[in-house]
Motif scaffolding. Structure first.
Motif, PDB file in Angstrom:
ATOM      1  N   GLN A  94       0.822  -1.212   0.000  1.00  0.00           N
ATOM      2  CA  GLN A  94       0.000   0.000   0.000  1.00  0.00           C
ATOM      3  C   GLN A  94       0.859   1.265   0.000  1.00  0.00           C
ATOM      4  O   GLN A  94       0.555   2.229  -0.708  1.00  0.00           O
ATOM      5  N   SER A 136      -6.540  -1.493  -8.253  1.00  0.00           N
ATOM      6  CA  SER A 136      -7.474  -0.653  -7.492  1.00  0.00           C
ATOM      7  C   SER A 136      -6.884   0.718  -7.165  1.00  0.00           C
ATOM      8  O   SER A 136      -7.614   1.684  -7.059  1.00  0.00           O
ATOM      9  N   SER A 139      -4.387  -7.162  -8.126  1.00  0.00           N
ATOM     10  CA  SER A 139      -5.666  -6.567  -7.699  1.00  0.00           C
ATOM     11  C   SER A 139      -5.419  -5.239  -6.985  1.00  0.00           C
ATOM     12  O   SER A 139      -6.093  -4.241  -7.252  1.00  0.00           O
ATOM     13  N   CYS A 140      -4.427  -5.244  -6.064  1.00  0.00           N
ATOM     14  CA  CYS A 140      -4.142  -3.998  -5.323  1.00  0.00           C
ATOM     15  C   CYS A 140      -3.683  -2.924  -6.298  1.00  0.00           C
ATOM     16  O   CYS A 140      -4.112  -1.774  -6.204  1.00  0.00           O
ATOM     17  N   TRP A 141      -2.799  -3.291  -7.248  1.00  0.00           N
ATOM     18  CA  TRP A 141      -2.306  -2.294  -8.204  1.00  0.00           C
ATOM     19  C   TRP A 141      -3.462  -1.739  -9.039  1.00  0.00           C
ATOM     20  O   TRP A 141      -3.574  -0.526  -9.227  1.00  0.00           O
TER      21      TRP A 141
END
Ligand code: SAM
Length: 247
Positions: free
Chosen positions: A178, A241, A237-239
């Motif tokens: 993050q 979002s 997925s984190c990237w």
């Protein structure tokens, strides 16, 4: 029938009004014998260049199903440029990684041979057909490119200056993902890649090779050790979002 329920196929031919094309034997079999489509039934087509088009079956023969393209449905859009460098792992898990990262919008997948890579033979053609099917089902307008396996050493030696690399490493100097995703250099870069190690993780010398790259950054994905397929899906997925097209 709603247009989204119409069968969708990736083709390599150019698409435009009145274009005619013959499907390959697998696609012809699929439309005729699995979907049980007949003459005049509609199909959606995309080729990664011309957007999505509506087509109709104009001829069915023993040899092939032929289609005539009728009207455009969606225009081609530029997509986030995100590559995945992943050590090949056991077949079922690698297949899963290919399918899920395609759904998540990966641009290309580079099988990366590392010191602890157990699985070294990758059938690129088979991998390409898995991602093609996943792209058809996920309504993508492009299909990820599956590259030939290359050693990690070769990858780091030729790493391009204009692509940032996020190395997923569970130990050492890795920062929380993050934190890294909110850095201006990562948020604003037009070209990015994610690297995932094999079942046994990266060797210390390999982490040093990554560390030697000016545009590589180490991240950790929480306190638990994830399987490589889970790690690829989680990082992508984190990237998507924070920096990609989920916004
Ligand atoms: N055998 C290794 C160990 O126990 O240290 C675990 C390797 S893990 C199964 C496979 C790959 O997934 C790792 O090389 C790394 O790229 C990624 N990975 C798994 N969990 C992670 C985490 N918590 N943070 C960052 N990367 C992770």
């Amino acid at each position: 029938m709603g247009i989204h329920l119409t069968s969708r196929l990736f083709v390599t031919s150019d698409l435009g009004t009145h274009a005619m094309l013959a499907l390959n034997p697998e696609q012809s079999h699929y439309l005729q014998h699995v979907m049980r489509l007949r003459r005049d039934d509609s199909v959606r087509l995309f080729n990664g260049r011309d957007g999505e088009w509506l087509a109709h079956i104009s001829q069915v023969s023993k040899k092939a199903v032929e289609l005539t393209v009728s009207e455009p449905l969606r225009s081609q859009k530029s997509e986030p440029n995100i590559e995945l460098y992943a050590a090949p792992i056991k077949k079922a898990h690698f297949d899963y990684m290919l399918e899920k990262t395609t759904e998540l919008g990966v641009t290309s997948i580079h099988p990366m041979l590392t010191a602890r890579t157990q699985v070294r033979d990758v059938n690129v053609e088979r991998c390409q057909s898995i991602v093609t099917e996943a792209a058809e089902q996920s309504e993508r307008l492009s299909v990820p490119d599956i590259k030939k396996p290359v050693t990690l050493q070769n990858i780091t030696t030729h790493w391009p200056q204009d692509r940032m690399l996020i190395v997923c490493a569970e130990w050492g100097d890795a920062q929380p993902l993050q934190t890294v995703l909110t850095l201006p250099t990562i948020k604003s870069t037009p070209k990015i890649a994610i690297a995932i190690g094999p079942e046994g993780g990266f060797a210390a010398e390999e982490l040093d090779l990554f560390r030697g790259l000016p545009n590589a950054i180490f991240v950790r994905l929480g306190p638990r050790i994830l399987r490589a397929d889970t790690a690829a899906i989680a990082a992508l997925s984190c990237w998507q979002s924070v920096c990609g097209d989920w916004l």
